[in-house]
Write a protein that holds these residues in place. Structure first.
Motif, PDB file in Angstrom:
ATOM      1  N   GLY A 209       0.784  -1.231   0.000  1.00  0.00           N
ATOM      2  CA  GLY A 209       0.000   0.000   0.000  1.00  0.00           C
ATOM      3  C   GLY A 209       0.810   1.271   0.000  1.00  0.00           C
ATOM      4  O   GLY A 209       0.257   2.365  -0.142  1.00  0.00           O
ATOM      5  N   GLY A 210       2.131   1.156   0.176  1.00  0.00           N
ATOM      6  CA  GLY A 210       2.980   2.334   0.148  1.00  0.00           C
ATOM      7  C   GLY A 210       2.974   3.104   1.456  1.00  0.00           C
ATOM      8  O   GLY A 210       2.208   2.834   2.385  1.00  0.00           O
ATOM      9  N   THR A 211       3.889   4.073   1.527  1.00  0.00           N
ATOM     10  CA  THR A 211       4.064   4.896   2.720  1.00  0.00           C
ATOM     11  C   THR A 211       4.165   6.362   2.314  1.00  0.00           C
ATOM     12  O   THR A 211       4.892   6.700   1.383  1.00  0.00           O
ATOM     13  N   LEU A 212       3.446   7.220   3.018  1.00  0.00           N
ATOM     14  CA  LEU A 212       3.506   8.661   2.799  1.00  0.00           C
ATOM     15  C   LEU A 212       4.067   9.331   4.042  1.00  0.00           C
ATOM     16  O   LEU A 212       3.831   8.873   5.162  1.00  0.00           O
ATOM     17  N   VAL A 213       4.789  10.424   3.835  1.00  0.00           N
ATOM     18  CA  VAL A 213       5.185  11.302   4.935  1.00  0.00           C
ATOM     19  C   VAL A 213       4.757  12.708   4.563  1.00  0.00           C
ATOM     20  O   VAL A 213       5.153  13.235   3.509  1.00  0.00           O
ATOM     21  N   ASN A 214       3.920  13.290   5.396  1.00  0.00           N
ATOM     22  CA  ASN A 214       3.385  14.629   5.148  1.00  0.00           C
ATOM     23  C   ASN A 214       2.747  14.723   3.756  1.00  0.00           C
ATOM     24  O   ASN A 214       2.875  15.730   3.056  1.00  0.00           O
ATOM     25  N   GLY A 215       2.106  13.621   3.353  1.00  0.00           N
ATOM     26  CA  GLY A 215       1.387  13.602   2.092  1.00  0.00           C
ATOM     27  C   GLY A 215       2.193  13.202   0.883  1.00  0.00           C
ATOM     28  O   GLY A 215       1.635  13.080  -0.220  1.00  0.00           O
ATOM     29  N   ASN A 216       3.481  12.972   1.040  1.00  0.00           N
ATOM     30  CA  ASN A 216       4.347  12.634  -0.092  1.00  0.00           C
ATOM     31  C   ASN A 216       4.781  11.177  -0.020  1.00  0.00           C
ATOM     32  O   ASN A 216       5.200  10.703   1.045  1.00  0.00           O
ATOM     33  N   PRO A 217       4.717  10.434  -1.134  1.00  0.00           N
ATOM     34  CA  PRO A 217       5.180   9.043  -1.126  1.00  0.00           C
ATOM     35  C   PRO A 217       6.688   8.975  -0.915  1.00  0.00           C
ATOM     36  O   PRO A 217       7.438   9.756  -1.510  1.00  0.00           O
ATOM     37  N   VAL A 218       7.143   8.058  -0.067  1.00  0.00           N
ATOM     38  CA  VAL A 218       8.568   7.955   0.250  1.00  0.00           C
ATOM     39  C   VAL A 218       8.986   6.501   0.273  1.00  0.00           C
ATOM     40  O   VAL A 218       8.187   5.604   0.534  1.00  0.00           O
ATOM     41  N   GLN A 219      10.254   6.279  -0.004  1.00  0.00           N
ATOM     42  CA  GLN A 219      10.908   5.003   0.256  1.00  0.00           C
ATOM     43  C   GLN A 219      11.851   5.119   1.446  1.00  0.00           C
ATOM     44  O   GLN A 219      12.095   4.147   2.157  1.00  0.00           O
ATOM     45  N   PRO A 225      10.386  15.833  14.258  1.00  0.00           N
ATOM     46  CA  PRO A 225       9.189  15.893  15.106  1.00  0.00           C
ATOM     47  C   PRO A 225       8.014  16.543  14.375  1.00  0.00           C
ATOM     48  O   PRO A 225       8.167  17.567  13.702  1.00  0.00           O
ATOM     49  N   GLY A 226       6.849  15.912  14.498  1.00  0.00           N
ATOM     50  CA  GLY A 226       5.649  16.417  13.840  1.00  0.00           C
ATOM     51  C   GLY A 226       5.356  15.791  12.501  1.00  0.00           C
ATOM     52  O   GLY A 226       4.267  15.995  11.950  1.00  0.00           O
ATOM     53  N   ASP A 227       6.312  15.007  11.950  1.00  0.00           N
ATOM     54  CA  ASP A 227       6.058  14.341  10.676  1.00  0.00           C
ATOM     55  C   ASP A 227       4.895  13.362  10.823  1.00  0.00           C
ATOM     56  O   ASP A 227       4.805  12.618  11.814  1.00  0.00           O
ATOM     57  N   VAL A 228       4.023  13.361   9.819  1.00  0.00           N
ATOM     58  CA  VAL A 228       2.875  12.459   9.808  1.00  0.00           C
ATOM     59  C   VAL A 228       3.138  11.357   8.784  1.00  0.00           C
ATOM     60  O   VAL A 228       3.271  11.625   7.589  1.00  0.00           O
ATOM     61  N   TYR A 239       5.249  11.149  14.361  1.00  0.00           N
ATOM     62  CA  TYR A 239       6.561  11.006  14.980  1.00  0.00           C
ATOM     63  C   TYR A 239       6.830  12.204  15.886  1.00  0.00           C
ATOM     64  O   TYR A 239       6.567  13.359  15.528  1.00  0.00           O
ATOM     65  N   GLY A 240       7.372  11.929  17.066  1.00  0.00           N
ATOM     66  CA  GLY A 240       7.702  13.003  17.987  1.00  0.00           C
ATOM     67  C   GLY A 240       8.939  12.689  18.801  1.00  0.00           C
ATOM     68  O   GLY A 240       9.417  11.550  18.838  1.00  0.00           O
ATOM     69  N   GLU A 241       9.470  13.709  19.463  1.00  0.00           N
ATOM     70  CA  GLU A 241      10.625  13.578  20.339  1.00  0.00           C
ATOM     71  C   GLU A 241      10.357  14.344  21.619  1.00  0.00           C
ATOM     72  O   GLU A 241       9.959  15.508  21.576  1.00  0.00           O
ATOM     73  N   GLY A 242      10.581  13.686  22.757  1.00  0.00           N
ATOM     74  CA  GLY A 242      10.355  14.343  24.028  1.00  0.00           C
ATOM     75  C   GLY A 242      11.404  15.384  24.361  1.00  0.00           C
ATOM     76  O   GLY A 242      11.131  16.350  25.072  1.00  0.00           O
TER      77      GLY A 242
END
Length: 266
Positions: A209-219, A225-228, A239-242
């Motif tokens: 099904g693929g993977t997106l980060v912030n709406g963009n397809p990525v390999q 922090p904040g990436d969806v 993704y986050g960092e304390g």
């Protein structure tokens, strides 16, 4: 003080990645019986090549490569495997025009933290100088301290908070994964989070099904922090960092390398 040992005195000309196909031809059909049936030759060779590229310092690539395996895997591999893999690395380094610190060697070692089929590669610049061997090593304890201080995590589907406490975290619908996502759209092993050079890097491992980060397809994607992250277009991970300031991370001892852990793809 001069360095001793056999040197590969060749001029750097082309990126090593161009020789990956050649390296695969060297191992296809010949290494399977030396690996005990649990490890894929192409995956190991590919990560060795990546370790060669990542190890370049001051115009030289590492000369010693340590392949860490689960104890059960190490027990069944053929004793000739280190020499055969060293030959592959030696040929690729020479033909790609790289210069190694010294004589190329490969060592097999056990890592009790690994499950069967997992492995990681460590590249060392190891040289003899005035009868003294100087070795650069990857410090797993240091990596653990950094990850603890960073306090990285992902939030799955807005509900589950999962701490990223190891340099490899696998994502997928199989229960064996570190981050289990119960969706038929997500592949059995969909993606990896690997700790590399001070950041978690997201890798899609051939999911359907693929993977997106912030709406963009990525390999492959270096996470901030904040990436969806969106798996198969449906399941979100944030993704986050304390740790608010990365300057507060423990400094790496001079000369040490990051550990890189690679599971067997299924």
């Amino acid at each position: 003080m001069g360095w001793r040992g056999n040197w590969l005195l060749v001029k750097t000309t082309r990126p090593l990645a161009q020789f990956e196909a050649m390296a695969q031809r060297l191992v296809e059909g010949s290494f399977g019986r030396f690996l005990g049936g649990q490890l894929a030759p192409a995956e190991i060779t590919g990560q060795l090549l990546r370790a060669v590229e990542d190890s370049q310092q001051g115009g030289y690539v590492a000369n010693v490569y340590q392949l860490f395996l689960a104890a059960d895997d190490l027990a069944v591999v053929d004793e000739t495997l280190p020499g055969r893999l060293a030959d592959v690395v030696r040929q690729v380094v020479a033909q790609s025009g790289r210069v190694a610190t010294g004589e190329i060697a490969l060592r097999l070692l056990a890592d009790d933290r690994l499950r069967r089929g997992q492995f990681w590669v460590q590249a060392l610049h190891e040289r003899e100088e005035e009868d003294t061997t100087v070795v650069q090593t990857a410090d797993a304890q240091f990596t653990d301290r950094v990850l603890q201080a960073l306090d990285a995590f992902v939030i799955v589907d807005g509900r589950r908070h999962i701490a990223l406490t190891r340099p490899l975290m696998t994502i997928g619908r199989q229960v064996e994964n570190d981050i289990v996502v119960e969706s038929p759209l997500v592949s059995r092993q969909h993606a990896h989070l690997r700790w590399r050079y001070g950041h978690f890097v997201l890798y899609d491992v051939g999911s359907r099904g693929g993977t997106l980060v912030n709406g963009n397809p990525v390999q492959e994607w270096v996470l901030r922090p904040g990436d969806v992250i969106m798996l198969a277009g449906r399941v979100p991970l944030i993704y986050g960092e304390g740790l608010e300031r990365r300057e507060e991370l423990p400094p790496r001892p001079e000369g040490e390398q990051d550990t890189m852990v690679y599971p067997r793809l299924s």
